[in-house]
Scaffold this motif. Structure first.
Motif, PDB file in Angstrom:
ATOM      1  N   SER A 253      47.182  35.991  38.745  1.00  0.00           N
ATOM      2  CA  SER A 253      46.180  35.698  37.699  1.00  0.00           C
ATOM      3  C   SER A 253      45.696  37.375  37.254  1.00  0.00           C
ATOM      4  O   SER A 253      45.900  38.153  38.018  1.00  0.00           O
ATOM      5  CB  SER A 253      44.921  35.111  38.524  1.00  0.00           C
ATOM      6  N   HIS A 254      45.064  37.341  36.036  1.00  0.00           N
ATOM      7  CA  HIS A 254      44.495  38.640  35.802  1.00  0.00           C
ATOM      8  C   HIS A 254      43.333  39.053  36.712  1.00  0.00           C
ATOM      9  O   HIS A 254      43.324  40.237  36.886  1.00  0.00           O
ATOM     10  CB  HIS A 254      43.980  38.499  34.347  1.00  0.00           C
ATOM     11  N   THR A 255      42.506  38.027  37.260  1.00  0.00           N
ATOM     12  CA  THR A 255      41.505  38.437  37.930  1.00  0.00           C
ATOM     13  C   THR A 255      41.974  39.290  39.329  1.00  0.00           C
ATOM     14  O   THR A 255      41.452  40.257  39.787  1.00  0.00           O
ATOM     15  CB  THR A 255      40.650  37.292  38.339  1.00  0.00           C
ATOM     16  N   GLU A 600      35.813  38.097  22.701  1.00  0.00           N
ATOM     17  CA  GLU A 600      36.650  37.725  23.815  1.00  0.00           C
ATOM     18  C   GLU A 600      36.197  38.029  25.221  1.00  0.00           C
ATOM     19  O   GLU A 600      36.160  39.357  25.294  1.00  0.00           O
ATOM     20  CB  GLU A 600      38.004  37.553  23.689  1.00  0.00           C
ATOM     21  N   ILE A 602      36.490  37.512  29.936  1.00  0.00           N
ATOM     22  CA  ILE A 602      36.862  36.807  30.905  1.00  0.00           C
ATOM     23  C   ILE A 602      35.923  36.557  31.913  1.00  0.00           C
ATOM     24  O   ILE A 602      35.143  37.555  32.140  1.00  0.00           O
ATOM     25  CB  ILE A 602      38.232  37.739  31.603  1.00  0.00           C
ATOM     26  N   GLY A 604      36.580  35.215  36.216  1.00  0.00           N
ATOM     27  CA  GLY A 604      37.461  34.692  36.822  1.00  0.00           C
ATOM     28  C   GLY A 604      36.888  34.912  38.267  1.00  0.00           C
ATOM     29  O   GLY A 604      36.155  35.373  38.753  1.00  0.00           O
ATOM     30  N   GLY A 620      37.514  40.247  27.619  1.00  0.00           N
ATOM     31  CA  GLY A 620      38.734  39.427  27.832  1.00  0.00           C
ATOM     32  C   GLY A 620      39.887  39.679  26.872  1.00  0.00           C
ATOM     33  O   GLY A 620      39.939  40.609  26.347  1.00  0.00           O
ATOM     34  N   VAL A 624      43.211  42.520  28.670  1.00  0.00           N
ATOM     35  CA  VAL A 624      41.957  42.726  29.961  1.00  0.00           C
ATOM     36  C   VAL A 624      42.484  43.709  31.019  1.00  0.00           C
ATOM     37  O   VAL A 624      41.726  44.493  31.287  1.00  0.00           O
ATOM     38  CB  VAL A 624      41.811  41.113  30.396  1.00  0.00           C
ATOM     39  N   ASP A 690      40.830  31.610  36.459  1.00  0.00           N
ATOM     40  CA  ASP A 690      40.717  32.579  35.267  1.00  0.00           C
ATOM     41  C   ASP A 690      40.340  31.770  33.902  1.00  0.00           C
ATOM     42  O   ASP A 690      40.887  30.816  33.627  1.00  0.00           O
ATOM     43  CB  ASP A 690      42.353  33.125  34.743  1.00  0.00           C
ATOM     44  N   ASN A 692      40.109  32.735  30.302  1.00  0.00           N
ATOM     45  CA  ASN A 692      40.431  33.754  29.659  1.00  0.00           C
ATOM     46  C   ASN A 692      41.468  33.209  28.283  1.00  0.00           C
ATOM     47  O   ASN A 692      42.486  32.951  28.604  1.00  0.00           O
ATOM     48  CB  ASN A 692      40.984  34.887  30.307  1.00  0.00           C
ATOM     49  N   PRO A 693      40.903  33.536  27.206  1.00  0.00           N
ATOM     50  CA  PRO A 693      39.705  34.039  26.812  1.00  0.00           C
ATOM     51  C   PRO A 693      38.619  33.077  26.659  1.00  0.00           C
ATOM     52  O   PRO A 693      38.701  31.918  26.673  1.00  0.00           O
ATOM     53  CB  PRO A 693      39.837  34.699  25.545  1.00  0.00           C
TER      54      PRO A 693
END
Length: 721
Positions: A253-255, A600, A602, A604, A620, A624, A690, A692-693
């Motif tokens: 994940s991005h987080t 946008e 995020i 998370g 986000g 990000v 997550d 996002n967005p």
């Protein structure tokens, strides 16, 4: 608490590994115990010695007839398990294990550390360490560090570094009237954790402040819970090493890629009431200040100076620390004008303009006026005080000393603090020593002086607002929704750790979050029909348990206006997905309406190794991880914490309205952060989330995409709580 009392207030000590060699720890400990005036029993243990420093030496602890509270084990690591078992049979409450070679040395050391932990637990012995420099009780003379002449006072010292402890103790001896109530080298924190020591010191009448150096925490969430309880009663000053660590990466994940340990630790410590210190040279001065002076309740400080340069710099430094330097009331200014030269500045900062050159007692009179102003919470004096007899005339020495007496009594009477910065601090004139006698800290560094009064202000602010914060405790599953539990169970039954987007959104919807509505199209004809029913522009997204990042796989098509575009997009998405990951299971495509354009962001969550569930908020979209404009909090959230998360990112002005654009709906964002906190508390199986967005508008928000990752099969056990 009983175990720790018998350890830290031990009446008797067995020194295992006692020696007649002056270079050995088993000699130094006994010598220091005797020199420190320890009046309890000292029992050297070594089968190869008969007497050590005039004391009978025992072959093992079980030979000792008297009761023993504590053992100091100075022998090599491999001998420790058997020695702990013997301590248990003897009824010894605790053991201080000096040796290294345990968890810090790799897999073999970790196995040995687990063995001593298991042995100690089986025999009812608590462990300090291993890999510790020892413990000291300055009030009883229980000194198991071998360090002589440690100053006695009211600051408890907890560190994971013997060198840091030595630095702080040396600084106290050379530069302060303050000292320590206890010292504990926490070491590997194998058995007794930081939170247990905090509980002990919170209840210890001799301790007024707790000074900590932390490298790592075994149980970060329990630590935060204890800090939250302790910091309301006693200030906790902490330096956490490892600020350059970017944190563990998570490909899922991005987080996970955003959450660095240092950011999580900093924000959670601050929320729990810790005074965070980033520079070692500030550590003891801040502890000295907070253990000596009352906190500043309103963040408003007056500056009293005998030179414009120092006053200006002090103003800048305090402003950077978030301290307010308010203009003084007309009444206060009038009182100052009555005793200062006509060219003195009296608005704040106050510059005496030479008015103290022949009479430094004016400092005490100004201090009395300034602290008498109800709008002023504390006073910083900067410049030459303490050096007037040196700089101008010897006859001023007694006047300065009298002024010190007056200012010391003023702090006690007013309940407001004074901190002093003096160019003559290193000379140690008696006037400055008198200030220290009254508990007024004196520093030569303007940076340190302003930092100290800034932390008095920060601590006072915390004491006024801690009730708005959470106690870091979850009520797991209390608000779970039956249908949402079914979604998670279905994913489990199919062997999936990744929820489909529509499943994640349904869980959020059940908790009141504003998610977009989509339908699953298994064929291009389904997609065309669903798009026709929705009307207007639609978006198509791939649905596959094997493809997490849809954009990377070419699995998203936006702004589809007609049936031909929808049909073509469906086929392209399926082809892209098969090319991106051959063999992937493809369920079809989600068809949904296009969300309205907005900013946008995020939101998370992830599981932090030390602190458990953590939430991230920031700007986000696909950039990000490049922009990295984010804030972090340990869950669960309070409303106040959610609001601060939003306001503290660098891009906050965009949300507030920028260059004529309307302000965005931060209330809706705050609501969503609280909903995310509730979801994580409701379903401990969720490892990461997550959103996002999330599109933010002037009224309302839309969650355009949602992703949830479940923990591995044992996920039902709540993490770190």
């Amino acid at each position: 608490m009983g175990d720790l009392d018998r350890i830290l207030n031990a009446d008797s000590v067995a020194v295992i590994g006692a020696s007649r060699d002056e270079t050995k720890r088993g000699y130094q400990a006994i010598a220091t115990l005797k020199k420190s005036g320890f009046e309890g029993g000292i029992y050297p243990v070594n089968p190869h010695e008969r007497r050590v420093l005039g004391l009978r030496c025992y072959a093992d602890v079980e030979e000792i007839k008297e009761a023993v509270d504590l053992a100091l084990i100075t022998t090599p690591a491999h001998t420790v398990p058997a020695l702990l078992a013997a301590c248990g049979r003897k009824g010894i409450a605790g053991a201080v294990v000096i040796a290294g070679g345990f968890g810090e040395m790799g897999s073999q050391g970790k196995r040995l550390e687990q063995e001593i932990k298991d042995t100690a637990r089986a025999h009812g012995v608590r462990l300090v360490g291993p890999n510790t420099s020892g413990i000291i009780n300055m009030w009883s003379g229980l000194n198991l560090v071998g360090l002589a002449d440690v100053p006695k006072g009211d600051i408890a010292l907890l560190t994971q570094s013997g060198n840091i402890a030595l630095h702080l103790i040396t600084e106290a001896k050379l530069r302060s009237h303050k000292g320590f109530s206890y010292y504990v080298g926490v070491g590997n924190e194998s058995d007794i954790h930081f939170d247990e020591y905090l509980e002990f010191f919170r209840n210890d009448e001799k301790t007024k402040a707790i000074l900590m150096y932390v490298e790592g925490l075994r149980d970060g969430r329990t630590f935060l819970q204890q800090v939250y309880t302790t910091s309301r009663e006693k200030p906790i000053i902490l330096l956490k090493s490892g600020r350059s660590t970017t944190g563990q990466k998570s490909a899922g994940s991005h987080t996970g890629a955003l959450a660095g340990i240092s950011e999580v630790a900093r924000s959670s410590f601050e929320r729990a009431g810790v005074i965070n210190i980033e520079h070692p040279d500030q550590l003891f001065p801040v502890a000295e200040t907070l253990s000596s002076l009352p906190p500043i309740r309103n963040r408003k400080v007056a500056i009293l100076a005998d030179g414009g340069g120092h006053a200006t710099i002090a103003s800048d430094l305090l402003t950077d620390l978030g301290v307010e330097i308010p203009t003084l009331s007309d009444r206060t200014q009038a009182k100052l004008k009555a005793i200062l030269p006509h060219n003195a500045a009296v608005s704040n900062p106050v510059d005496v303009a030479g008015g103290t050159d022949s009479n430094p007692e004016i400092f005490a009179e100004c201090a009395r006026i300034l602290l008498g102003d109800p709008n002023i919470g504390g006073l910083l004096i900067v410049g030459l005080f303490g050096g007037y007899a040196i700089r101008f005339a010897e006859k001023l020495r007694f006047i300065e000393e009298d002024a010190s007496h007056q200012m010391g009594k003023l702090v006690r009477k007013s309940g407001k603090p004074i901190i002093l910065q003096s160019l003559y601090n290193s000379v140690k004139p008696h006037s400055l020593e008198l200030l220290r006698y009254y508990g007024i800290p004196v520093y030569e560094s303007l940076d340190i002086a302003t930092k100290c009064i800034g932390e008095l202000s920060r601590y006072g602010q915390y004491l006024s607002t801690y009730k708005l914060k959470t106690s870091f405790q979850f009520n797991w599953g209390a608000k779970a929704k039956k249908h949402a539990v079914g979604i998670i169970q279905k994913a489990r039954s199919e062997g999936r750790r990744y929820l489909f987007e529509y499943e994640a959104k349904e869980i959020l919807r059940r908790h009141g979050a504003p998610v977009t509505h989509e339908q699953l199209a298994k064929t291009a004809d389904d997609a065309v029909r669903m798009a026709r029913d929705i009307g207007g522009s639609v978006v198509l997204k791939i649905v596959s348990p094997d493809i997490l990042h849809k954009s990377d796989a070419g699995g998203v098509r936006l702004n589809l206006e007609n049936e031909d575009q929808v049909r073509d997009a469906f086929h392209r998405i399926i082809d892209n997905a098969r090319e991106y990951k051959p063999g992937a299971v493809i369920k079809g495509c989600l068809v949904g309406s296009m969300t309205k354009k907005g900013v946008e962001v995020i939101i998370g969550t992830k599981i932090d190794r030390q602190f458990g569930p953590v939430v991230v908020f920031g700007i986000g979209g696909i950039l990000v991880e490049v922009v990295r404009d984010v804030s972090f909090r340990v869950l669960p959230l309070s409303r106040a914490a959610a609001t601060r998360m939003i306001d503290e990112i660098k891009s906050a002005p965009i949300l507030n309205g920028f260059r004529g654009s309307p302000a965005l709906d931060k209330q809706a964002l705050s609501d969503l952060l609280l909903t995310v906190s509730e979801v994580i508390e409701s379903y401990p199986e969720i490892e990461e989330m997550d959103l996002n967005p999330v599109m933010v508008h002037d009224h309302g928000i839309d969650i355009a995409d949602a992703r949830m990752i479940l923990k591995k099969a044992t996920a039902e056990k709540p993490p770190l709580d």
